[in-house]
Design a protein around this motif. Structure first.
Motif, PDB file in Angstrom:
ATOM      1  N   GLY A 122      10.845  21.198  32.682  1.00 35.35           N
ATOM      2  CA  GLY A 122      11.254  19.803  32.638  1.00 35.35           C
ATOM      3  C   GLY A 122      11.169  19.172  31.269  1.00 35.35           C
ATOM      4  O   GLY A 122      11.313  17.961  31.149  1.00 35.35           O
ATOM      5  N   ASN A 123      10.946  19.982  30.216  1.00 37.60           N
ATOM      6  CA  ASN A 123      10.780  19.436  28.876  1.00 37.60           C
ATOM      7  C   ASN A 123      12.128  19.233  28.207  1.00 37.60           C
ATOM      8  O   ASN A 123      12.985  20.116  28.228  1.00 37.60           O
ATOM      9  N   LYS A 124      12.319  18.036  27.604  1.00 39.04           N
ATOM     10  CA  LYS A 124      13.578  17.696  26.940  1.00 39.04           C
ATOM     11  C   LYS A 124      13.487  17.793  25.425  1.00 39.04           C
ATOM     12  O   LYS A 124      14.418  17.430  24.724  1.00 39.04           O
ATOM     13  N   TYR A 125      12.346  18.279  24.925  1.00 38.71           N
ATOM     14  CA  TYR A 125      12.124  18.301  23.486  1.00 38.71           C
ATOM     15  C   TYR A 125      12.131  19.719  22.908  1.00 38.71           C
ATOM     16  O   TYR A 125      11.810  19.913  21.748  1.00 38.71           O
ATOM     17  N   GLY A 126      12.459  20.698  23.719  1.00 42.33           N
ATOM     18  CA  GLY A 126      12.513  22.067  23.225  1.00 42.33           C
ATOM     19  C   GLY A 126      11.158  22.705  23.015  1.00 42.33           C
ATOM     20  O   GLY A 126      11.049  23.714  22.316  1.00 42.33           O
ATOM     21  N   ARG A 127      10.090  22.145  23.599  1.00 38.74           N
ATOM     22  CA  ARG A 127       8.750  22.700  23.412  1.00 38.74           C
ATOM     23  C   ARG A 127       8.555  23.930  24.307  1.00 38.74           C
ATOM     24  O   ARG A 127       9.149  24.052  25.381  1.00 38.74           O
ATOM     25  N   THR A 128       7.675  24.849  23.832  1.00 36.87           N
ATOM     26  CA  THR A 128       7.361  26.059  24.589  1.00 36.87           C
ATOM     27  C   THR A 128       5.851  26.204  24.707  1.00 36.87           C
ATOM     28  O   THR A 128       5.089  25.584  23.976  1.00 36.87           O
ATOM     29  N   GLU A 129       5.426  27.038  25.653  1.00 40.59           N
ATOM     30  CA  GLU A 129       4.023  27.397  25.797  1.00 40.59           C
ATOM     31  C   GLU A 129       3.896  28.910  25.699  1.00 40.59           C
ATOM     32  O   GLU A 129       4.795  29.650  26.114  1.00 40.59           O
TER      33      GLU A 129
END
Length: 525
Positions: A408-415
């Protein structure tokens, strides 16, 4: 002939009214505070004031708006018939009418559903503009909370999106079997219908039309009822027609649910089934409802909105955007409970220059449970070696496996996901991990930093004051609306109508709050 007795129609009570109605109304009455606000608002910019060319003359819309808002100010919520009754019996409404006859309930209802439905946003903004300027309301500190309101819908009228999708897949298998039977009958004619995994409704309608032409079936000669034998062609045609109708029903229901919902009510398509605090069955079942969100500043409702999401996390960003559209700024300190603290919302605050004062899910444990906070087996507490890799309490390194986008992330972040190099024979196995193989942990350094920042903000003196104010102001606002003013269930159906309904309630709440502050100031003086 019986003699009439004139005493039967005689009464000792006579109507006596002073020439000036204002002499009856007390000087501290809320109607004067209400009139003060209304007199400083230009009502002509969003009301239709020109007369009709034909038919009966239009009722004065300024007067209608005033009596409706005053009814909501006094009662929290008022039905159209109650407003009509007040206009006939309450001296304050007669004063607001200014010699106009009392409107009918249909006149009030039509005005609400047409004019006010389109302009409630602007009316709410204009009311707030005067009150906030008069009271010097601080728009930098915003206290956010939400509540779930039961919809005006049947409790057992649910439609589940996943159920429709599963039944549609099962229906595709039945259609395949049916088409195979039809192909067996049309093989001699040299025609074969394509077999697919999924079928479009238009494709099946074309097959039905083609099959009727091939077998020469006349729908007018179809037989029905007991004692009539149907031909195999008629049975196949009726079965395919039934499947097409079922596919249309499933497609319509999935379309109504949309991408963001998993259910809706048959009697109110905008209502979503969610868990409520008030459960009439007492078995924690889902009920149709809406999620109403409010942003409160200095005890006044600064912004509100109605959502179909059960989770408060999904409501934070659209509510703040609505606040920005009303006041042209983002709040510096948005304060909310643990239902709003998520990675996406923290990134959103970072992007728009807002401080992070929203609790996250494990905030209570992080701040009060020292054993949990300092647990050496938590992945966030693993030390990082010179190679930049986490090291477990047994001294084993965790090696990078893969990274995955945050859901659901709209900022292109990853884990990032790391796996221990070897967990076999580890003396900490029982406390560290119960998995059979090597332990895999998920790390998000940015989120960990956000949590540390939130803990620091909320545990400061300023944060403690903001947390205390949030419980007083935002939760107190909903407590007043739901319990003091008895608004615990939606009266209107549809999200737009409910937005109008809660917009009028919010206007009435702010007007009532403005009056109470004036009375308190006068008493203190």
């Amino acid at each position: 002939m019986q003699k009439q007795n004139p005493q039967e129609h005689y009464t000792a009570y006579q109507l006596k009214l002073p020439v000036e109605i204002e002499k009856i109304i007390e000087i501290s009455d809320p109607v004067y505070s209400f009139s003060e606000v209304m007199d400083h608002i230009d009502l002509n910019k969003y009301l239709t004031i020109e007369e009709r060319r034909s038919g009966r003359p239009r009722y004065d819309q300024k007067t209608l708006l005033k009596i409706i808002l005053f009814a909501f100010m006094e009662n929290g919520y008022a039905s159209v018939r109650e407003i009509k009754k007040y206009c006939k019996t309450d001296i304050r409404y007669m004063w607001l009418l200014q010699d106009n006859p009392p409107p009918s309930h249909m006149t009030i209802d039509n005005f609400m559903n047409k004019t006010m439905l389109e302009n409630i946003d602007r009316i709410f903004a204009d009311v707030n503009e005067y009150i906030f300027q008069k009271e010097q309301v601080d728009l930098n500190h915003v206290y956010i909370d939400g509540t779930k309101i039961s919809a005006n819908a049947g409790k057992y009228s649910w439609v589940w999106k996943k159920s429709c999708e599963k039944n549609r897949i099962k229906l595709f298998a039945k259609i395949t079997e049916l088409l195979e039977n039809m192909n067996a009958g049309t093989a001699l004619l040299g025609v074969k219908f394509d077999i697919r995994e999924e079928y479009a409704i238009e494709y099946l309608e074309e097959i039905l039309k083609k099959y009727i032409e091939l077998v020469g079936f006349d729908p007018g000669k179809a037989v029905h009822g007991k004692g009539n034998h149907k031909t195999s062609e008629q049975r196949l045609i009726e079965k395919l027609s039934e499947y097409i109708e079922r596919l249309k029903k499933y497609a319509e229901r999935i379309k109504i649910c949309g991408n963001d919902r998993n259910s809706y009510s048959k009697t109110d398509h905008d209502a979503t089934f969610m868990r409520m605090k008030r459960d009439h069955m007492g078995n924690d079942q889902l009920l149709p409802g809406y999620n109403i969100q409010c942003a409160v500043c200095d005890g006044f409702i600064a912004a509100f909105d109605v959502y179909q999401y059960a989770s408060d996390m999904d409501c934070f960003q659209p509510l703040i955007e609505r606040f920005q559209s009303l006041y042209g700024q983002y709040p510096e300190y948005p304060v909310a409970d643990a239902g709003y603290g998520s990675y996406n919302n923290y990134l959103y605050c970072e992007e728009h220059g807002m401080e992070k004062f929203m609790k996250f899910t494990m905030y209570e444990k992080e701040s009060k449970n020292e054993k949990y906070r300092n647990d050496p087996y938590r992945a966030v507490n693993f030390p990082i070696n010179e190679s930049g890799l986490p090291v477990c309490p047994n001294g084993k390194e965790f090696h990078f496996i893969y990274s995955r986008p945050v859901r659901g992330n709209k900022y292109g972040r990853t884990e990032e996901y790391f796996q221990c190099e070897d967990c076999s024979g580890c003396p900490h196995k029982e406390k560290c991990c119960k998995c059979k193989g090597n332990r895999i942990v998920r790390l998000n350094e940015e989120l960990t930093q956000f949590h540390a920042e939130v803990l620091n903000n909320l545990n400061s003196i300023h944060g403690a004051l903001l947390r205390m104010n949030r419980s007083i102001q935002s939760e107190g606002t909903f407590g007043t609306i739901k319990w003091n003013r008895s608004y615990i269930r939606a009266r209107r159906r549809g999200i737009k109508s409910l937005f109008l309904e809660f917009g009028m309630i919010s206007c009435g709440f702010n007007l009532h709050k403005f009056h109470l502050k004036k009375v308190a100031l006068r008493s203190a003086a």
